[in-house]
Design an enzyme around this catalytic site. Structure first.
Site, mmCIF file in Angstrom:
data_model
loop_
_atom_site.group_PDB
_atom_site.id
_atom_site.type_symbol
_atom_site.label_atom_id
_atom_site.label_comp_id
_atom_site.label_asym_id
_atom_site.label_seq_id
_atom_site.Cartn_x
_atom_site.Cartn_y
_atom_site.Cartn_z
ATOM 1 N N GLN A 72 84.246 4.031 90.556
ATOM 2 C CA GLN A 72 85.371 4.880 90.132
ATOM 3 C C GLN A 72 86.674 4.404 90.776
ATOM 4 O O GLN A 72 86.734 4.193 91.989
ATOM 5 C CB GLN A 72 85.071 6.342 90.522
ATOM 6 N N LYS B 250 80.535 12.677 84.508
ATOM 7 C CA LYS B 250 79.733 11.516 84.097
ATOM 8 C C LYS B 250 78.263 11.768 84.424
ATOM 9 O O LYS B 250 77.384 11.492 83.614
ATOM 10 C CB LYS B 250 80.227 10.247 84.813
ATOM 11 N N ASP C 16 82.149 -0.832 82.597
ATOM 12 C CA ASP C 16 83.590 -0.612 82.428
ATOM 13 C C ASP C 16 84.229 -1.734 81.599
ATOM 14 O O ASP C 16 85.360 -1.593 81.131
ATOM 15 C CB ASP C 16 84.279 -0.587 83.797
HETATM 16 N N1 GUN Z 1 89.446 5.837 86.762
HETATM 17 C C1 GUN Z 1 90.135 6.284 85.683
HETATM 18 N N2 GUN Z 1 89.679 5.691 84.551
HETATM 19 C C2 GUN Z 1 88.683 4.864 84.919
HETATM 20 C C3 GUN Z 1 87.819 4.001 84.185
HETATM 21 O O1 GUN Z 1 87.876 3.848 82.955
HETATM 22 N N3 GUN Z 1 86.896 3.324 84.930
HETATM 23 C C4 GUN Z 1 86.817 3.445 86.271
HETATM 24 N N4 GUN Z 1 85.898 2.731 86.915
HETATM 25 N N5 GUN Z 1 87.606 4.242 86.987
HETATM 26 C C5 GUN Z 1 88.523 4.954 86.296
#
Ligand code: GUN
Length: 298
Positions: free
Chosen positions: A104, A60, A127
């Protein structure tokens, strides 16, 4: 259409689509910087050192910087308390250089993920997990929506055209992250939607009725060839690591080799996976526009 064993489903190239989307985002970042004098910024919070999460967060960060945005990665020790984490979220909520916040998941077990998600300001919730963003999606006025189903919708519309009205969509899985928001997005697109999950009695038969089949079950090879209607479009959200002849490999939730009679299917890897981060950056620009009172791009 016959279940001709020589039929060949088109492969939906998510990697290529995501690369194109990232190029468009990069151009939009330049335009927004010129319009406002401000660089869009994304903050990602990682608690602990789960190896898979660390890989996602690093990816990311790289892609955020590559798109011309500011990336703020906050790495906290596994022992971080709920109050310390909430304190950081509150600071990010009021930081003017931060337009999007992502914590996360999964969090270490002593932390309450729901309390943390709901503490993120709804306008920075890239998100799309905050109840008010879920509510906006539910009531047909979406602003920030979860990244994975957003990517699935983009691939579906790229394959079938913008108009999905009246198609029967079956969603396998009912998670808050994928299944439920996916079903809402498909309903907002005027599909007839069926959601099946681990307690459903006649899953195979329901899947066979689908024009659009979206599978987010987290079970390798769950969907067999005879669950797929000839000519259906299949979106495989699964990312499962399995051992195959002593080798480790990544497979989806659909038995890909049995899906030749589908009209099109996303491969794993290279289908939905690459779309998720591109959609996160797209959401960051949506959040930025919202905070600068600029029109939200269609
Ligand atoms: N962990 C796995 N997928 C995601 C997601 O889409 N958002 C977040 N914040 N954590 C994740």
């Amino acid at each position: 259409m016959s279940m001709d064993r020589f039929a060949r489903a088109a492969s939906i190239d998510g990697k290529q689509f995501a690369a194109g989307l990232l190029e468009r985002i990069k151009k939009d970042v330049e335009i927004l910087k010129a319009q406002t004098g401000v660089v869009p910024g994304l903050a990602v919070v990682l608690v602990g050192d789960d190896p898979a999460s660390s890989v996602y967060v690093a990816s990311k960060h790289r892609q955020t910087v590559a798109a011309g945005m500011k990336s703020f990665v906050h790495q906290l020790p596994a022992e971080t308390s709920q109050n310390e984490l909430l304190g950081l979220v509150h600071r990010l909520n009021v930081a003017p250089e931060v337009h999007g916040i992502l914590v996360q998941l999964p969090l270490p077990v002593h932390l309450d993920p729901n309390a943390v998600i709901q503490a993120i300001h709804q306008d920075k919730d890239v998100d799309g997990f905050h109840v008010s963003n879920a509510g906006r999606l539910f009531t047909g006025n979406p602003v920030l929506v979860p990244c994975t189903p957003l990517g699935c919708m983009m691939l579906l519309k790229d394959t079938l055209g913008e108009n999905l009205s009246g198609l029967h969509a079956v969603v396998v899985g009912k998670s808050n992250i994928v299944g439920k928001p996916m079903a809402q997005m498909l309903m907002n697109a005027h599909c007839t939607v069926t959601v099946v999950h681990s307690q459903t009695r006649d899953t195979a038969e329901l899947c066979r009725a689908a024009d659009i089949l979206v599978v987010a079950a987290g079970r390798p090879g769950l969907v067999r060839g005879d669950w797929i209607k000839p000519g259906a479009v299949v979106i495989d959200v699964g990312i499962n690591r399995i051992q195959d002849g002593g080798k480790s490999k990544i497979v989806g939730d659909v038995a890909f080799g049995e899906a030749g009679h589908a009209r099109a299917i996303t491969p794993v890897p290279g289908g939905v996976g690459p779309m998720t981060i591109a959609c996160l950056l797209s959401n960051t620009l949506t959040a930025f526009r919202g905070q600068h009172n600029l029109a939200i791009a269609a």
